[in-house]
Design a protein around this motif. Structure first.
Motif, PDB file in Angstrom:
ATOM      1  N   ASP A 266      73.276  77.212  33.078  1.00  0.00           N
ATOM      2  CA  ASP A 266      72.500  76.824  32.671  1.00  0.00           C
ATOM      3  C   ASP A 266      71.160  75.695  34.261  1.00  0.00           C
ATOM      4  O   ASP A 266      70.813  76.107  34.249  1.00  0.00           O
ATOM      5  CB  ASP A 266      71.824  76.044  31.422  1.00  0.00           C
ATOM      6  N   LEU A 267      71.703  75.427  34.387  1.00  0.00           N
ATOM      7  CA  LEU A 267      71.601  74.329  35.316  1.00  0.00           C
ATOM      8  C   LEU A 267      70.841  75.292  36.835  1.00  0.00           C
ATOM      9  O   LEU A 267      70.338  75.102  37.498  1.00  0.00           O
ATOM     10  CB  LEU A 267      72.359  73.551  35.641  1.00  0.00           C
TER      11      LEU A 267
ATOM     12  N   LYS B 262      79.398  76.637  30.866  1.00  0.00           N
ATOM     13  CA  LYS B 262      77.703  77.029  30.625  1.00  0.00           C
ATOM     14  C   LYS B 262      76.576  75.833  31.335  1.00  0.00           C
ATOM     15  O   LYS B 262      75.792  76.118  31.310  1.00  0.00           O
ATOM     16  CB  LYS B 262      77.483  76.961  28.969  1.00  0.00           C
ATOM     17  N   ARG B 263      76.678  74.254  31.112  1.00  0.00           N
ATOM     18  CA  ARG B 263      76.066  73.289  31.363  1.00  0.00           C
ATOM     19  C   ARG B 263      75.506  73.787  32.820  1.00  0.00           C
ATOM     20  O   ARG B 263      74.697  73.529  33.643  1.00  0.00           O
ATOM     21  CB  ARG B 263      76.640  72.348  31.354  1.00  0.00           C
TER      22      ARG B 263
ATOM     23  N   TYR C 275      81.040  59.606  26.832  1.00  0.00           N
ATOM     24  CA  TYR C 275      81.820  61.608  26.517  1.00  0.00           C
ATOM     25  C   TYR C 275      82.822  61.885  26.791  1.00  0.00           C
ATOM     26  O   TYR C 275      84.015  61.865  27.540  1.00  0.00           O
ATOM     27  CB  TYR C 275      81.073  62.029  28.210  1.00  0.00           C
TER      28      TYR C 275
ATOM     29  N   MET D 115      67.293  69.992  28.686  1.00  0.00           N
ATOM     30  CA  MET D 115      69.062  70.400  29.184  1.00  0.00           C
ATOM     31  C   MET D 115      69.887  68.324  28.905  1.00  0.00           C
ATOM     32  O   MET D 115      69.063  66.916  28.683  1.00  0.00           O
ATOM     33  CB  MET D 115      69.008  70.361  30.540  1.00  0.00           C
ATOM     34  N   THR D 116      70.838  67.896  28.319  1.00  0.00           N
ATOM     35  CA  THR D 116      71.498  67.207  27.947  1.00  0.00           C
ATOM     36  C   THR D 116      72.819  67.159  28.810  1.00  0.00           C
ATOM     37  O   THR D 116      73.180  68.277  29.438  1.00  0.00           O
ATOM     38  CB  THR D 116      72.285  67.598  27.161  1.00  0.00           C
ATOM     39  N   TYR D 117      73.315  65.915  29.099  1.00  0.00           N
ATOM     40  CA  TYR D 117      73.683  65.747  31.113  1.00  0.00           C
ATOM     41  C   TYR D 117      74.229  64.232  30.989  1.00  0.00           C
ATOM     42  O   TYR D 117      73.658  63.343  30.724  1.00  0.00           O
ATOM     43  CB  TYR D 117      73.313  66.414  32.116  1.00  0.00           C
TER      44      TYR D 117
ATOM     45  N   GLU E  56      85.043  67.144  27.924  1.00  0.00           N
ATOM     46  CA  GLU E  56      84.235  68.224  27.403  1.00  0.00           C
ATOM     47  C   GLU E  56      85.306  69.155  27.108  1.00  0.00           C
ATOM     48  O   GLU E  56      84.892  70.130  28.302  1.00  0.00           O
ATOM     49  CB  GLU E  56      83.445  68.058  28.380  1.00  0.00           C
TER      50      GLU E  56
ATOM     51  N   GLY F  19      78.193  69.126  38.115  1.00  0.00           N
ATOM     52  CA  GLY F  19      77.489  69.281  37.273  1.00  0.00           C
ATOM     53  C   GLY F  19      76.292  67.878  37.870  1.00  0.00           C
ATOM     54  O   GLY F  19      74.842  67.212  37.119  1.00  0.00           O
TER      55      GLY F  19
ATOM     56  N   ALA G 279      81.757  75.046  27.432  1.00  0.00           N
ATOM     57  CA  ALA G 279      80.098  73.766  27.523  1.00  0.00           C
ATOM     58  C   ALA G 279      79.965  73.700  28.594  1.00  0.00           C
ATOM     59  O   ALA G 279      78.351  73.520  29.217  1.00  0.00           O
ATOM     60  CB  ALA G 279      80.488  72.646  26.524  1.00  0.00           C
ATOM     61  N   TYR G 280      81.319  72.993  30.068  1.00  0.00           N
ATOM     62  CA  TYR G 280      80.970  72.702  30.800  1.00  0.00           C
ATOM     63  C   TYR G 280      80.316  73.703  32.032  1.00  0.00           C
ATOM     64  O   TYR G 280      79.037  73.309  32.518  1.00  0.00           O
ATOM     65  CB  TYR G 280      82.184  72.084  31.425  1.00  0.00           C
TER      66      TYR G 280
END
Length: 513
Positions: A440-441, A436-437, A325, A492-494, A429, A460, A433-434
């Motif tokens: 979303d969680l 939003k992730r 990342y 999800m992508t993490y 990152e 996260g 996007a950070y």
């Protein structure tokens, strides 16, 4: 005839003359010998007298020396005799003193024997009184002495257990408060003491060129140059309409770096053909391998880590070309190693072992082969293969909870790995996007019935879910955490892994009126 007679007479006369001469010489020799004898006798007499005088003098000297020594011995003997007399007087006085002390001891012993006899009599009387009192107590209480002793011991045990449990609870409460505060202090101090970079460059995957004319030379006649380059490096080379740029595509960062350096040398040199490409790629591959080993050695020396196996040194060097990342793996491992050393020192542990475990915790990400194992378990197996100590191997394998922690190094490595990976600026990152992730969680967990609140923490890496005690029971709580984890994994992508903690709290409130 006359001549013969004459000769005979002459010879006889000559013989008589010679004999006379010899007689005369003999007489003279005898007289000379007498004179010599007399002189020798006279000289002997003189020597004898001298020797007698010398002997007399020596005798007188010896006698005088003997008298002197005898006189000295006499004085010494007199001195020793005086000392002996003085010592005799002292011994006599000491003997008198000892006799007096012996008499006093005898008198004291007789008094003590009398007192001991009186004490024995009193002890007998006391024993009789104690037995009488004990019999009276047993008669009044209805218990024997053994039963009373057992009841007293049980009572004391109960009191001691109660006091000890109270004391233990107080100590545990105080330790929890102190430990929480101390843990926060150690973590904050460790982060403050380790200098880190806020942005780390990723491995280069785009090769810049001066003009688009070079693209044709790289492709070559009927594409033979680019095919030779791709075959030699194992990297896909994409030459498109992007101005002054060639894209190098490949999963192996080391191969990508070899391709980039080889392209740079070929373009600089100007000679681009299949034979030259193979020669340059082989040369660059050796250079990169040497640089990897040198980087590993330099990293180990900078961190004060000694005795690493050469293969582990090479793997540490390969981390330079690996990123996660946007965070360079070698810089992340160095940062984790320094954090581990600081935290171990604060906790009174061995900082060298902690630094070693922190540096090696991600070696499972740079293996020569790609087995189907999580990188933590693969790193642990590699460390075991190259004879690292058990606590270091366990810390490597347990930093993502794949294996059970068996030493204090394991949680330190896990915490420092999370600090290095989750700090602001560690990973490239986008902020949107950070955020939003994280949203979303939280929204994913809120979509389940019975969930009241959700909190995404540790950048996260952990999701805490609070459910209503009246809506979900304990069994459903465990089921909910499993379902949320599976859904996050599927949808999800993490980075890394996400820990889901479901919290169910029961409160009972009553009012006294």
């Amino acid at each position: 005839m006359d001549i013969i007679i004459y000769l005979v007479v002459a010879i006889v006369a000559l013989a008589i003359g010679i004999a006379g001469t010899l007689i005369i010489q003999k007489n003279m020799a005898q007289s000379r010998a007498k004179i010599i004898i007399e002189e020798a006798n006279n000289e002997a007499d003189v020597i004898k007298k001298n020797k007698l005088l010398e002997a007399r003098e020596e005798e007188l000297r010896i006698v005088a020396e003997a008298e002197k020594q005898a006189q000295q011995r006499m004085s010494k003997a007199q001195s020793i005799e005086g000392k002996l007399k003085q010592r005799e007087l002292q011994l006599n006085q000491q003997q008198s003193e000892n006799q007096r002390n012996r008499n006093e001891i005898e008198q004291t012993r007789s008094k003590l024997e009398e007192q001991l006899a009186a004490t024995e009599v009193k002890q007998t009387e006391l024993d009789a009184m104690r037995r009488k009192a004990q019999e009276e107590l047993e008669r009044v209480s209805g218990l024997s002495s053994e039963e009373a002793r057992e009841k007293l011991v049980e009572s004391l045990k109960d009191e001691a257990k109660t006091a000890a449990q109270s004391y233990i609870n107080d100590i545990m409460d105080e330790a929890k408060l102190t430990a929480n505060k101390e843990a926060k202090r150690i973590v904050v101090q460790s982060i403050q003491r380790v200098a880190t970079e806020t942005a780390i460059e990723n491995s280069v995957t785009v090769f810049q060129i001066d003009s688009d004319e070079i693209k044709g030379r790289i492709i070559g006649r009927e594409g033979r140059n680019i095919r030779a380059l791709e075959a030699a490096t194992g990297i896909e080379i994409i030459v498109d309409d992007t101005p002054e740029a060639i894209v190098l595509s490949g999963f192996d960062p080391v191969r990508r770096e070899i391709a980039r350096l080889a392209l740079h040398q070929l373009v600089t040199d100007g000679r681009i053909h299949p034979a030259r490409i193979e020669e340059v790629v082989a040369k660059v591959r050796r250079q990169v391998e040497e640089e990897i080993i040198e980087t590993g050695k330099r990293t180990a020396i900078d961190l004060g880590i000694h005795g690493l196996h050469p293969e582990l040194v090479r793997m540490v060097g390969k981390m330079k070309y690996r990123s996660s990342y946007g965070q360079n793996l070698l810089q992340h491992s160095r940062e984790t190693a320094n954090l581990c050393a600081v935290m171990a020192s604060e906790l009174g542990l061995n900082p060298k072992k902690a630094r070693r475990a922190g540096l090696l915790h991600d070696i499972g990400k740079v293996p020569d082969e790609e087995p189907e194992l999580p990188h933590a378990l693969l790193g642990m197996k590699l460390a075991e293969k190259y004879k690292e100590k058990p606590e270091i191997c366990n810390a490597i394998g347990a930093h993502h909870d794949e294996v059970e922690m068996t030493s204090l190094l394991a949680p330190i490595v896990q915490v420092c790995d999370a600090i290095s990976g989750a700090r602001p600026g560690a990973r490239r990152e986008m902020v949107e996007a950070y955020i939003k992730r994280l949203n979303d969680l939280e929204q994913l967990a809120l979509s389940y019935p019975g969930v009241i609140k959700t909190y995404a923490i540790q950048a996260g890496r952990e999701l805490r879910v609070i459910v209503g005690a009246d809506k979900i029971d304990d069994a459903e709580t465990e089921k909910l955490s499993t379902e949320i984890a599976k859904r996050i994994q599927d949808e999800m992508t993490y980075p890394g892994q996400v820990k889901i903690t479901v919290i169910r709290e029961t409160r009972s409130v009553s009012f006294a009126k």
